[in-house]
Design a protein around this motif. Structure first.
Motif, PDB file in Angstrom:
ATOM      1  N   GLN A 113     -11.319  -3.794  -0.959  1.00  9.92           N
ATOM      2  CA  GLN A 113     -10.221  -3.281  -0.155  1.00  9.92           C
ATOM      3  C   GLN A 113     -10.768  -2.629   1.109  1.00  9.92           C
ATOM      4  O   GLN A 113     -11.981  -2.492   1.274  1.00  9.92           O
ATOM      5  N   ASN A 114      -9.881  -2.212   1.964  1.00  6.54           N
ATOM      6  CA  ASN A 114     -10.318  -1.680   3.266  1.00  6.54           C
ATOM      7  C   ASN A 114     -10.408  -0.169   3.295  1.00  6.54           C
ATOM      8  O   ASN A 114     -10.504   0.437   4.360  1.00  6.54           O
ATOM      9  N   ILE A 121     -11.275   4.672   5.931  1.00  3.55           N
ATOM     10  CA  ILE A 121     -10.377   3.537   6.140  1.00  3.55           C
ATOM     11  C   ILE A 121     -11.038   2.583   7.132  1.00  3.55           C
ATOM     12  O   ILE A 121     -11.424   2.980   8.230  1.00  3.55           O
ATOM     13  N   TYR A 122     -11.158   1.313   6.741  1.00  5.00           N
ATOM     14  CA  TYR A 122     -11.790   0.285   7.557  1.00  5.00           C
ATOM     15  C   TYR A 122     -10.717  -0.645   8.123  1.00  5.00           C
ATOM     16  O   TYR A 122      -9.535  -0.523   7.779  1.00  5.00           O
ATOM     17  N   ASN A 130       0.544  -5.485  10.348  1.00  6.54           N
ATOM     18  CA  ASN A 130      -0.786  -5.969   9.983  1.00  6.54           C
ATOM     19  C   ASN A 130      -1.213  -5.333   8.659  1.00  6.54           C
ATOM     20  O   ASN A 130      -2.092  -4.473   8.637  1.00  6.54           O
ATOM     21  N   PRO A 131      -0.613  -5.768   7.546  1.00  2.01           N
ATOM     22  CA  PRO A 131      -0.944  -5.141   6.254  1.00  2.01           C
ATOM     23  C   PRO A 131      -2.348  -5.510   5.799  1.00  2.01           C
ATOM     24  O   PRO A 131      -2.915  -6.519   6.214  1.00  2.01           O
ATOM     25  N   SER A 132      -2.893  -4.671   4.929  1.00  2.00           N
ATOM     26  CA  SER A 132      -4.216  -4.932   4.381  1.00  2.00           C
ATOM     27  C   SER A 132      -4.091  -5.353   2.916  1.00  2.00           C
ATOM     28  O   SER A 132      -3.450  -4.674   2.117  1.00  2.00           O
ATOM     29  N   PHE A 133      -4.684  -6.486   2.595  1.00  2.88           N
ATOM     30  CA  PHE A 133      -4.632  -7.033   1.247  1.00  2.88           C
ATOM     31  C   PHE A 133      -5.818  -6.531   0.431  1.00  2.88           C
ATOM     32  O   PHE A 133      -6.868  -6.203   0.983  1.00  2.88           O
ATOM     33  N   ALA A 134      -5.633  -6.476  -0.878  1.00  6.22           N
ATOM     34  CA  ALA A 134      -6.714  -6.110  -1.799  1.00  6.22           C
ATOM     35  C   ALA A 134      -7.047  -7.324  -2.656  1.00  6.22           C
ATOM     36  O   ALA A 134      -6.164  -8.101  -3.027  1.00  6.22           O
ATOM     37  N   ILE A 135      -8.322  -7.477  -2.961  1.00  5.09           N
ATOM     38  CA  ILE A 135      -8.788  -8.606  -3.766  1.00  5.09           C
ATOM     39  C   ILE A 135      -9.386  -8.060  -5.054  1.00  5.09           C
ATOM     40  O   ILE A 135     -10.343  -7.281  -5.021  1.00  5.09           O
TER      41      ILE A 135
END
Length: 391
Positions: free
Chosen positions: A46-47, A62-63, A206-211
């Motif tokens: 995650q970011n 936070i990246y 611009n959402p940030s996705f988690a893997i």
């Protein structure tokens, strides 16, 4: 009166000790239950950092956001035997509605793919998982948690019924099996929708996705993390000299960090109780010394009729221990009550910290011995003739 006050001080000290440690046991049980469902061999990219810090205001690094293309590229190119889920948190305060029924604004809405069930430790009680076509076409379908089903549908079958989640309409295709109130992290109040649909309705541009990656072979877990780090650095176009601009979090790392924080809280709680008990021990010793002075004539009479110094010592030490035990038992009862008020609110379960209960009893005995020894020794050494002439 002096004895009662001393017992009360000891009770307060034991209550602080047992109460705080009982509450901490409840927190430990809660975190263990909450994180055990995440899988022992999984990690998340995650970011942002996931470090839990009760000091420092809870700030995390936070990246730059992880976009959908990067997450999908990782899923397609990660070759090691593992399940890869792409997740996007839409809301944690959504309202689900069906007809005239609606939930509280505490529903977690997450966009994900077909691997969410396994990587997050869920099972289906009813219905089915997302199909490939539903994921590709961003279909308006949803899998709901058990608490949502109970609230909206009562005893009605929810499959293929349409509900509103926020302002969006979805068809229910599945229901997660109940996890229980102690599972935390959304628990039974979760709605999952296809990841591409989540991308379309996300409130931020611009959402940030988690893997989330669940490795099939635990022996290769560290190697999988290394491979995932290398692959995602390439996806993010990072050169050798650049630091990672993403965070990889092991499934057990947050629990380990919480365990470290809780260990500090345990030490602090133990210190608070010990400080209070030290004060009580000093008070008890003072009371016993006063008692020896007030009962000098009694001691003289007992010695005159044959009581040995050992008998006198035993008498005063037993008195000190009894005072401590009275206060200790009261403190254990109060501590269990206070601690479990907190523990039940946190974990939903009544906690009996047997180790700390027996430790509290042993501690009371030691305090009684320590506080009563000097006054008992002083009483045993009194000269019977001088004692009889006292007053």
């Amino acid at each position: 009166m002096r004895t009662s006050l001393t017992s009360l001080i000891i009770a307060i000290g034991i209550m602080a000790l047992v109460g705080i440690l009982t509450a901490i046991e409840g927190i430990k049980q809660y975190t263990t239950d909450a994180f055990s469902s995440l899988g022992a061999n999984s990690f998340t990219i995650q970011n942002r950092g996931s470090g839990v810090n009760f000091g420092n205001g809870g700030h995390r690094k936070i990246y730059p956001p992880i976009n959908y293309d990067q997450a999908q590229h990782f899923k397609e190119t990660f070759k090691l035997p593992a399940l890869v889920a792409i997740n996007l948190d839409i809301s944690g305060v959504a309202v689900a509605k069906y007809g005239s029924e609606k939930t509280n604004p505490n529903i977690t809405v997450t966009g994900t793919n077909e691997n969410y069930l396994q990587t997050n430790g869920y099972k289906l009680a009813l219905g089915r998982n997302f199909s490939e076509s539903e994921l590709e076409q961003a279909a308006n379908v949803v899998i709901i948690g058990d608490e949502i089903k109970s609230k909206l549908f009562k005893k009605e079958d929810p499959i293929n019924k349409s509900i509103f989640v926020g302002s969006n309409k979805f068809r229910v295709i599945g229901v997660f099996a109940a996890k229980g109130s102690s599972s935390g992290l959304g628990g039974d109040r979760v709605c999952t929708i296809p990841i591409f649909k989540a991308k379309q309705i996300a409130s931020v541009s611009n959402p940030s996705f988690a893997i989330t990656v669940m490795v099939n072979n635990g022996a290769g877990f560290d190697a999988s993390i290394g491979e995932a780090t290398s692959l995602f650095r390439n996806i993010r176009s990072l050169s050798v000299g650049n630091d990672d601009n993403f965070q990889i979090t092991r499934s057990d790392s947050v629990q380990q960090q919480l365990a470290g924080q809780l260990s500090g809280m345990t030490i602090a709680g133990f210190a608070i109780g010990i400080i209070t008990l030290i004060g009580a021990a000093i008070g008890l010793m003072n009371i016993m010394l006063v008692s020896v002075t007030e009962r000098t004539r009694e001691i003289g009479i007992r010695k005159a009729i044959g009581a040995t110094p050992a008998v006198i010592r035993k008498q005063f030490i037993i008195e000190a221990i009894v005072i401590c035990m009275i206060g200790g038992i009261g403190g254990i009862i109060l501590g269990m009550a206070v601690g479990n008020l907190i523990a039940v609110q946190i974990s939903g379960k009544f906690i009996i910290p047997w180790l700390w209960l027996f430790s509290a009893i042993a501690l009371c005995t030691l305090i009684g011995l320590g506080s009563g020894f000097y006054p008992a020794k002083k009483a045993s050494q009194l000269d019977p003739v001088e004692a009889l002439r006292y007053e």
